[in-house]
Design an enzyme around this catalytic site. Structure first.
Site, PDB file in Angstrom:
ATOM      1  N   HIS A 177       0.878  -1.181   0.000  1.00 31.12           N
ATOM      2  CA  HIS A 177       0.000   0.000   0.000  1.00 31.12           C
ATOM      3  C   HIS A 177       0.912   1.227   0.000  1.00 31.12           C
ATOM      4  CE1 HIS A 177      -3.618  -2.140   2.101  1.00 31.12           C
ATOM      5  NE2 HIS A 177      -4.000  -1.797   0.881  1.00 31.12           N
ATOM      6  N   CYS A 275      -2.128   2.711   9.006  1.00 30.11           N
ATOM      7  CA  CYS A 275      -3.179   1.774   8.599  1.00 30.11           C
ATOM      8  C   CYS A 275      -4.381   1.823   9.535  1.00 30.11           C
ATOM      9  CB  CYS A 275      -2.649   0.344   8.597  1.00 30.11           C
ATOM     10  SG  CYS A 275      -1.289   0.053   7.479  1.00 30.11           S
TER      11      CYS A 275
HETATM   12  N1  ARG Z   1      -3.852  -7.268   6.442  1.00 26.04           N
HETATM   13  C1  ARG Z   1      -4.208  -6.035   5.812  1.00 26.04           C
HETATM   14  C2  ARG Z   1      -4.170  -6.193   4.307  1.00 26.04           C
HETATM   15  O1  ARG Z   1      -3.284  -6.851   3.819  1.00 26.04           O
HETATM   16  C3  ARG Z   1      -3.307  -4.932   6.250  1.00 26.04           C
HETATM   17  C4  ARG Z   1      -3.726  -3.585   5.733  1.00 26.04           C
HETATM   18  C5  ARG Z   1      -2.758  -2.504   6.069  1.00 26.04           C
HETATM   19  N2  ARG Z   1      -3.301  -1.235   5.744  1.00 26.04           N
HETATM   20  C6  ARG Z   1      -2.641  -0.213   5.193  1.00 26.04           C
HETATM   21  N3  ARG Z   1      -3.254   0.928   5.069  1.00 26.04           N
HETATM   22  N4  ARG Z   1      -1.431  -0.351   4.728  1.00 26.04           N
HETATM   23  O2  ARG Z   1      -5.009  -5.699   3.589  1.00 26.04           O
END
Ligand code: ARG
Length: 282
Positions: A177, A275
């Site tokens: 992300h 996150c």
């Molecule tokens: N386990 C989640 C996923 O893989 C973690 C999300 C992390 N969020 C972020 N904004 N980077 O989607």
């Protein structure tokens, strides 16, 4: 000279209290694997996740933030990562459409919350994971793609918000992300308003970042590997992973006030401070 006066050459930073949405990790665990950080075979400790999250929540309250909470839903262990719940700017919430089915129901759940709180909701057409991939700097939205959000969602952003949208391509699966590889330190913008991990981007995107942010902080691999960049700033106070010690020093040198928190349990799901935080802008 008093101790509170900044040293010569260090910029004076201005804090603006933020309004954010968070989700208590009541149902947090790692039961599937959709990023390289997740290991479903390894145990997780939901009560520790809750205690660590509570520290982040208190930290925001102490900074004077207006913190809203969305109810966690059983069976959605990743709902704690509120940044992915949508993108909210100008009172308009662009809903999330998750890449993986495991997180699919979070999209409508967050849209219901936005509606109930008085935001105008735009239903998403393209796959996008909200503020996890879209970050505002000045009047420009920097938008990640490569792993989760589809580049077509960047066009949707343009149409909805009428702002410049700059596409950045992510190339390292550990930084899937945008908010894992790029941190906004001063949302008003400027040459030193961000920090990032250069190797997480393709050449073209790195060139864009170098041109637009010539004085950005480049973090090292160790700090990136504890999701140090996954931080949240009010313009002066920057809440970061406590283990990102070099990043902490870089922030101090530039006049910011880093505040370290330990979210080691939520790191097992591949997420950190940012996150867990979705900014709400009316
Ligand atoms: N386990 C989640 C996923 O893989 C973690 C999300 C992390 N969020 C972020 N904004 N980077 O989607």
């Amino acid at each position: 000279m008093t101790l509170t006066q900044p040293a010569a050459g260090i910029p004076v930073r201005t804090a603006t209290a933020r309004t954010v949405l968070m989700c208590r990790p009541e149902h947090f665990t790692v039961s599937y694997r959709i990023n390289p950080w997740m290991h479903p075979e390894a145990p997780t400790d939901t009560s520790l996740a809750l205690r660590q999250w509570e520290v982040l929540y208190r930290t925001y309250l102490d900074l004077g933030f207006d913190v809203h909470l969305v109810d966690p839903i059983a069976g959605l262990p990743d709902m704690v990562y509120a940044a992915n719940g949508g993108y909210v700017l100008d009172g308009v919430a662009y809903g999330a459409r998750f890449q993986f089915d495991e997180r699919g129901p979070e999209g409508p759940a967050y849209m219901d919350w936005f509606r109930a709180d008085g935001f105008e909701v735009r239903e998403p057409v393209s796959t996008n994971e909200g503020e996890g991939d879209f970050l505002l700097v000045g009047e420009t939205i920097y938008a990640g793609t490569g792993f989760r959000s589809d580049a077509a969602s960047h066009d949707e952003l343009r149409r909805i918000y009428g702002r410049e949208v700059v596409t950045l391509k992510l190339v390292d699966p550990s930084f899937y992300h945008l908010d894992t590889a790029f941190a906004v330190l001063d949302s008003r913008g400027g040459p030193d308003s961000v920090a990032y991990l250069p190797k997480a981007f393709d050449d073209a995107s790195r060139a864009i970042l170098e041109e637009r942010f010539p004085q950005a902080i480049h973090v090292n691999d160790e700090d990136a590997a504890v999701l140090g960049l996954n931080s949240f700033s009010d313009g002066r106070n920057v809440v970061i992973a406590a283990r990102a010690v070099d990043f902490e020093r870089q922030l101090r040198e530039r006049g910011f006030t880093p505040i370290g928190v330990d979210l080691s349990e939520l790191l097992l799901g591949g997420g950190g401070v940012k996150c867990c935080t979705l900014e709400l802008r009316r």
